[in-house]
Scaffold this motif. Structure first.
Motif, PDB file in Angstrom:
ATOM      1  N   CYS A  17       0.851  -1.184   0.000  1.00  0.00           N
ATOM      2  CA  CYS A  17       0.000   0.000   0.000  1.00  0.00           C
ATOM      3  C   CYS A  17       0.886   1.233   0.000  1.00  0.00           C
ATOM      4  CB  CYS A  17      -0.878  -0.023   1.241  1.00  0.00           C
ATOM      5  SG  CYS A  17      -1.745   1.525   1.605  1.00  0.00           S
ATOM      6  N   ILE A  18       0.340   2.328  -0.499  1.00  0.00           N
ATOM      7  CA  ILE A  18       1.043   3.596  -0.420  1.00  0.00           C
ATOM      8  C   ILE A  18       0.062   4.686  -0.026  1.00  0.00           C
ATOM      9  CG2 ILE A  18       0.738   4.158  -2.887  1.00  0.00           C
ATOM     10  CD1 ILE A  18       3.601   5.360  -2.787  1.00  0.00           C
ATOM     11  N   SER A  19       0.500   5.564   0.855  1.00  0.00           N
ATOM     12  CA  SER A  19      -0.275   6.741   1.193  1.00  0.00           C
ATOM     13  C   SER A  19       0.682   7.843   1.613  1.00  0.00           C
ATOM     14  CB  SER A  19      -1.278   6.455   2.319  1.00  0.00           C
ATOM     15  OG  SER A  19      -0.626   6.435   3.573  1.00  0.00           O
ATOM     16  N   ARG A  20       0.181   9.076   1.602  1.00  0.00           N
ATOM     17  CA  ARG A  20       1.016  10.193   2.009  1.00  0.00           C
ATOM     18  C   ARG A  20       1.388  10.077   3.481  1.00  0.00           C
ATOM     19  NH1 ARG A  20      -1.645  15.486   0.285  1.00  0.00           N
ATOM     20  NH2 ARG A  20      -2.946  15.065   2.092  1.00  0.00           N
ATOM     21  N   SER A  21       0.465   9.569   4.278  1.00  0.00           N
ATOM     22  CA  SER A  21       0.694   9.471   5.722  1.00  0.00           C
ATOM     23  C   SER A  21       1.582   8.292   6.079  1.00  0.00           C
ATOM     24  CB  SER A  21      -0.644   9.343   6.449  1.00  0.00           C
ATOM     25  OG  SER A  21      -1.493  10.413   6.150  1.00  0.00           O
ATOM     26  N   ASP A  22       1.331   7.159   5.465  1.00  0.00           N
ATOM     27  CA  ASP A  22       2.021   5.921   5.847  1.00  0.00           C
ATOM     28  C   ASP A  22       3.254   5.619   5.011  1.00  0.00           C
ATOM     29  OD1 ASP A  22      -1.116   4.172   6.524  1.00  0.00           O
ATOM     30  OD2 ASP A  22       0.133   5.457   7.787  1.00  0.00           O
ATOM     31  N   GLY A  23       3.398   6.294   3.876  1.00  0.00           N
ATOM     32  CA  GLY A  23       4.466   5.895   2.975  1.00  0.00           C
ATOM     33  C   GLY A  23       4.124   4.563   2.344  1.00  0.00           C
ATOM     34  N   THR A  29     -10.069   5.897   1.742  1.00  0.00           N
ATOM     35  CA  THR A  29     -10.321   7.336   1.613  1.00  0.00           C
ATOM     36  C   THR A  29      -9.879   8.201   2.786  1.00  0.00           C
ATOM     37  OG1 THR A  29     -12.571   7.000   2.415  1.00  0.00           O
ATOM     38  CG2 THR A  29     -12.232   6.956   0.025  1.00  0.00           C
ATOM     39  N   PHE A  30      -9.087   7.649   3.701  1.00  0.00           N
ATOM     40  CA  PHE A  30      -8.576   8.455   4.809  1.00  0.00           C
ATOM     41  C   PHE A  30      -7.046   8.473   4.851  1.00  0.00           C
ATOM     42  CE2 PHE A  30     -12.436   9.692   6.831  1.00  0.00           C
ATOM     43  CZ  PHE A  30     -13.338   8.675   6.550  1.00  0.00           C
ATOM     44  N   GLY A  31      -6.424   7.848   3.882  1.00  0.00           N
ATOM     45  CA  GLY A  31      -4.971   7.862   3.846  1.00  0.00           C
ATOM     46  C   GLY A  31      -4.326   6.885   4.805  1.00  0.00           C
ATOM     47  N   ASP A  32      -5.063   5.885   5.223  1.00  0.00           N
ATOM     48  CA  ASP A  32      -4.555   4.935   6.208  1.00  0.00           C
ATOM     49  C   ASP A  32      -4.521   3.540   5.589  1.00  0.00           C
ATOM     50  OD1 ASP A  32      -5.264   4.424   9.747  1.00  0.00           O
ATOM     51  OD2 ASP A  32      -4.056   3.251   8.355  1.00  0.00           O
ATOM     52  N   CYS A  33      -3.309   3.030   5.424  1.00  0.00           N
ATOM     53  CA  CYS A  33      -3.154   1.709   4.811  1.00  0.00           C
ATOM     54  C   CYS A  33      -3.681   0.579   5.683  1.00  0.00           C
ATOM     55  CB  CYS A  33      -1.676   1.440   4.496  1.00  0.00           C
ATOM     56  SG  CYS A  33      -1.019   2.413   3.121  1.00  0.00           S
ATOM     57  N   HIS A  34      -4.040   0.887   6.918  1.00  0.00           N
ATOM     58  CA  HIS A  34      -4.506  -0.155   7.827  1.00  0.00           C
ATOM     59  C   HIS A  34      -6.009  -0.145   8.014  1.00  0.00           C
ATOM     60  CE1 HIS A  34      -0.299  -0.863   8.697  1.00  0.00           C
ATOM     61  NE2 HIS A  34      -0.154   0.428   8.862  1.00  0.00           N
ATOM     62  N   GLU A  35      -6.678   0.716   7.275  1.00  0.00           N
ATOM     63  CA  GLU A  35      -8.129   0.790   7.371  1.00  0.00           C
ATOM     64  C   GLU A  35      -8.783   0.019   6.237  1.00  0.00           C
ATOM     65  OE1 GLU A  35      -8.575   2.616  10.916  1.00  0.00           O
ATOM     66  OE2 GLU A  35     -10.212   2.025   9.582  1.00  0.00           O
TER      67      GLU A  35
END
Length: 121
Positions: free
Chosen positions: A50-56, A100-106
């Protein structure tokens, strides 16, 4: 409407490489995560990374660390899954999904259609 379009699958020999693309459209969330999942024949779907701005970058499975990488092109709203040193056990239908919240764990809210990757031995 949110749309995710996965592409780039195909047949490759073991040790080869493929790059999958996930083109996303129809949303303007402030932050989001894009994940790649796969489902092999007869097996349950598993998370890949996964990739996100918050989690990398977040790896969901150790089996691809060192071989798969994920990257994004914000200008094209596209996320790529670069797969190197492919193994027959990587054979699966690969899906991309949007959280949709930028969290790869959701929980993921939107899913694209799959693209088949077949790795021959």
């Amino acid at each position: 409407d949110v749309q995710l379009q996965a592409s780039g699958g195909g047949l490759v020999q073991a040790g080869g490489s493929l790059r999958l693309s996930c083109a996303a459209s129809g949303f303007t969330f402030d932050d989001y995560a894009i994940g790649w999942f796969r489902q092999a024949p007869g097996k349950e779907r598993e998370g890949v990374l996964c990739i996100s701005r918050s989690d990398g970058t977040v790896y969901y499975t150790d089996s691809v660390e060192g071989r798969f990488t994920i990257s994004g092109d914000n200008a094209k709203n596209t996320v790529y899954l670069q797969m190197n040193s492919l193994k027959p056990e990587d054979t699966a239908v690969y899906y991309c999904a949007l959280e949709t919240f930028g969290d790869c764990h959701e929980k993921y809210d939107y899913w694209g259609q799959g693209t088949l990757v077949t790795v021959s031995s």
